[in-house]
Design a protein around this motif. Structure first.
Motif, PDB file in Angstrom:
ATOM      1  N   GLU A  78      -1.454 -24.303  -3.742  1.00 34.47           N
ATOM      2  CA  GLU A  78      -1.000 -24.323  -2.358  1.00 34.47           C
ATOM      3  C   GLU A  78      -0.240 -23.034  -2.061  1.00 34.47           C
ATOM      4  O   GLU A  78       0.778 -22.752  -2.688  1.00 34.47           O
ATOM      5  N   ILE A 118       1.419 -21.146   1.141  1.00 26.83           N
ATOM      6  CA  ILE A 118       1.840 -21.376   2.520  1.00 26.83           C
ATOM      7  C   ILE A 118       2.649 -20.182   3.023  1.00 26.83           C
ATOM      8  O   ILE A 118       3.663 -19.811   2.427  1.00 26.83           O
ATOM      9  N   TRP A 157      -2.604 -21.336   3.734  1.00 30.89           N
ATOM     10  CA  TRP A 157      -2.167 -21.633   5.084  1.00 30.89           C
ATOM     11  C   TRP A 157      -1.373 -20.477   5.699  1.00 30.89           C
ATOM     12  O   TRP A 157      -0.239 -20.225   5.318  1.00 30.89           O
TER      13      TRP A 157
END
Length: 181
Positions: free
Chosen positions: A7, A9, A31
């Motif tokens: 992940e 971000i 993201w």
């Protein structure tokens, strides 16, 4: 699905980070990072689920090498005009391509050459196209997606979406969520 989830971000770095054990990564979320390109994702050969917000590259070519990818969601892909590399994703069951929500609200779209490459994805069952349109804004090519069960689209003429849903057994529903959400 077991394995590692990656992940990333809002990373301000310009370069995609080195992944210590790329073969262990099964899912990833990238993201709104500032990376100049996402090509290093192709090193994650066992990736099955991928969610991206802001795709800086001009081509999906490197994504076509992710042979195990089953779930792909890409939001904001302003440089993309050709979906042909996605035809290589023969395990893909769920695909979501979209503009930023603010673009959708202002009716701004990303123009792609054709929806035809999606027909080559043999197990595509769920599709979302929000503000991602060919010049003719026709959904006719999607009628060739034999396993398509659900599709949700925006920025297509209402008469065209009504014709598509009436002439197919495709349901007007959102895609399933990734397993890591």
């Amino acid at each position: 699905m077991s394995g590692v989830h990656l992940e990333l971000i809002r990373d301000p770095s310009r370069h995609f980070p080195q992944v210590a054990e790329p073969d262990s990564v099964r899912s990833a979320k990238v993201w709104f990072c500032k990376y100049t390109n996402l090509a290093p994702l192709a090193e994650l050969r066992n990736l099955e689920e991928l969610v991206i917000a802001h795709f800086p590259d001009e081509s999906f070519e490197f994504l076509g090498r992710l042979e195990k990818l089953r779930f792909l969601s890409v939001m904001h892909m302003p440089m993309i005009c050709d979906l042909a590399p996605l035809a290589e994703l023969t395990q893909l069951t769920s695909l979501s391509l979209s503009t930023l929500p603010s673009w959708d609200a202002s009716r701004k779209t990303t123009t792609i050459k054709s929806l035809e490459p999606l027909v080559a994805i043999p197990v595509l069952a769920h599709l979302e196209l929000f503000g991602i349109c060919p010049p003719d804004k026709s959904l006719v090519p999607l009628e060739g997606c034999k396993d398509l069960r659900t599709a949700r689209v925006s920025q297509y003429p209402r008469a065209e979406t009504n014709r598509f849903y009436a002439g197919t057994k495709v349901g007007d529903r959102f895609n399933p969520e990734p397993s890591f959400s």
